[in-house]
Design an enzyme around this catalytic site. Sequence first.
Site, PDB file in Angstrom:
ATOM      1  N   GLY A  70       0.837  -1.203   0.000  1.00 38.22           N
ATOM      2  CA  GLY A  70       0.000   0.000   0.000  1.00 38.22           C
ATOM      3  C   GLY A  70       0.863   1.240   0.000  1.00 38.22           C
ATOM      4  O   GLY A  70       2.081   1.164  -0.137  1.00 38.22           O
ATOM      5  N   SER A  71       0.258   2.383   0.143  1.00 34.14           N
ATOM      6  CA  SER A  71       1.056   3.605   0.230  1.00 34.14           C
ATOM      7  C   SER A  71       1.761   3.611   1.577  1.00 34.14           C
ATOM      8  O   SER A  71       1.389   2.875   2.490  1.00 34.14           O
ATOM      9  CB  SER A  71       0.161   4.826   0.102  1.00 34.14           C
ATOM     10  N   SER A 109      -0.480  -2.126   4.270  1.00 38.41           N
ATOM     11  CA  SER A 109      -0.283  -3.123   3.220  1.00 38.41           C
ATOM     12  C   SER A 109      -0.957  -4.417   3.663  1.00 38.41           C
ATOM     13  O   SER A 109      -1.386  -4.522   4.807  1.00 38.41           O
ATOM     14  CB  SER A 109       1.210  -3.373   3.021  1.00 38.41           C
ATOM     15  N   HIS A 137      -2.059  -5.982  -7.083  1.00 37.35           N
ATOM     16  CA  HIS A 137      -0.643  -5.881  -6.661  1.00 37.35           C
ATOM     17  C   HIS A 137      -0.371  -4.742  -5.701  1.00 37.35           C
ATOM     18  O   HIS A 137       0.674  -4.670  -5.085  1.00 37.35           O
ATOM     19  CB  HIS A 137       0.271  -5.767  -7.878  1.00 37.35           C
ATOM     20  N   GLY A 180      -2.789   1.222  -6.211  1.00 41.24           N
ATOM     21  CA  GLY A 180      -3.110   1.894  -7.475  1.00 41.24           C
ATOM     22  C   GLY A 180      -3.259   3.391  -7.296  1.00 41.24           C
ATOM     23  O   GLY A 180      -3.904   3.861  -6.372  1.00 41.24           O
ATOM     24  N   LYS A 202      12.572   5.310   1.383  1.00 39.38           N
ATOM     25  CA  LYS A 202      11.951   5.602   0.091  1.00 39.38           C
ATOM     26  C   LYS A 202      13.016   5.891  -0.944  1.00 39.38           C
ATOM     27  O   LYS A 202      13.962   6.613  -0.673  1.00 39.38           O
ATOM     28  CB  LYS A 202      11.106   6.874   0.198  1.00 39.38           C
TER      29      LYS A 202
END
Lengths: 485, 143
Positions: A384-385, A390, A408, A411, A484
């Site tokens: 997830g973000s 997630s 996946h 989005g 990140k």
Amino acid sequence: MKLPKSIKKLTDNIWEIPESYKAGMNVPVRIYASEKLITEMDEGVFGQISNVAALPGITGPAYCMPDGHWGYGFPIGGVAAFDPETGVISPGGIGFDINCGMRLIRTILTVDEVRSRIRDLVDKLFKRIPAGVGTTGFVVISRDEFREVVESGAQWCVKNGYGVEEDIDLTEEKGCVAGADASKVSASAIERGYRQIGTLGSGNHYLEIQVAKPVNIYDPKLAKTFGIDIPNQVCIMLHCGSRGFGHQVATDYLHTFLSVMGKKYDITTPDRELACAPFRSQEGQDYFAAMKCAINMSYVNRQVILHRVREVFSDVFHRDPADLGLHMIYDIAHNTAMLEKHIIDGTEREVLVHRKGATRAFGPGSTSLPAVYRNSGQPVIIGGSMETGSYLLAGLGSGEQTLFTTAHGSGRTMSRRQAKKLHNGKQLQHDLEERGIYIRTASYSALAEEVGEAYKNIDDVVAVTENTGISKRVVRFVPIGNIKG
Amino acid sequence: MPYRYLENIAIADIAFEAYGSSVGEIFIAAGDALTNVMVENLDVIEKNTSKSILCDAESLEMLLHKMLDELVYYKDAEQLLLRVAHVDIVQENDTWRLNAQVYGERIDPVKHELNVDVKAVTFHRFALEQTAEGWKVTVVLDI
């Protein structure tokens, strides 16, 4: 978004666009989405997935997963199977980042044990796992050795001290797809990739420290099978791919396919990014063998990153990685084309399944699964973000309806430029730290582009996969630390 | 800036339009638009390294695509951030040949304010067009 006029709602979460929607479509399109998700989908999705339905040799519907969004060639979330004898292979159905995928690692640590050391952990991970534009890794090998690496896959890591046999068993395809042939890869691809093993990349790639809270365990029995059985257990999830090597393989063969597609094979596509060649043609087979090298490179990349994770946790906790229970749960690709056997029109057939931003999700009993998961179904890792969480899902027998494929990720719904305009990376980092998520980033602007608001609600996406029986929820994770790219 | 980024195309990636009054200008503008995705301020890139990018293609459009591919290649292969200074383009029968003089320097995360990595130059909506004002190219980059 205005839906195509001819779209039919087959069930609450499955929509069909008939062949009459666009000239040249050979099969219908099936989109897996709730009413909310489908109305949020951008217009590119419908155009792109119907283009896929027009490709030669497609054996059944062209599918789009609930996290689908506008990409290039196939939409992200696009899935299609082709007859190996009459069908095509297309780099635009796989993506430039071949075997972009997910790896999930468990620990026996709880959030209380990790929280006090989260800064140290994230800082050390950030230092030891290079992220961002144009980075190189710590593995120093020659170009020729790199050729061996991409043919032998994750086993090379075990031989060289970057992993253990158990890791291989818990990697999809045992970390190496057979038939990888480095002689089909250009010198440019080797040059671009041979120093990038163990690097995260950029964009939406990340490594995250996460917690499985008891309230977020949806299926305790399956969670236990997957190794999650401690309240507030800490896991590590990472998302990355085959780096410049895979990107170059795809670039090279796109040019090759564009030059032969029309002239030699009389194939036209509405989008040049769908450039393809007959699977059994020389060009098709060469790409298949080169793409497999990139699939293997990616397994190696994530395996070497796991090695770094073990080193860092061992260093921070002054304990052996085995004492910390640092075991893999699974590693799975979401950008590939694989030859698989599926029931097509009532008969078992071998087909070439393209999955672009979509995850294979075999159900219980699949002989492709490691013995420990043979009865449970395949672990599916959904990133997830960085803000919202997630999921770990499991494949189901009813996943046969989508060639055993599920979503996946969450989005995107907002463009990168828009996210960057609305959010400031440094402020976001600060705000997230206040919410208990410590982040290090290679780029503050890249961080802003990955703001949670830019993504669909992952709970909505996962709910569709469960409601339609293509995968089921096992655990939801929430982040406490993130690096990140 | 003779280029602008497009908001609503391929939202997970980055799309741009670049403009030039001549073929030379459009190649330079498109190169800058690509490199500017990876680094916030192009003016910070110093001329420490120069290279010639040589390629040929069956059309001017494909020639531009190949040059952009090369800029992405050098970012990984030699960790270089590059700008195009000058291009020589000749057409021989059905083949277009490019000699692009590019300059730049090695990526330095401290010196260069880095943004996102460009994985590839896609062919989705890729189009080089001659307009009343000169030339325009539309490019979608894979991020």
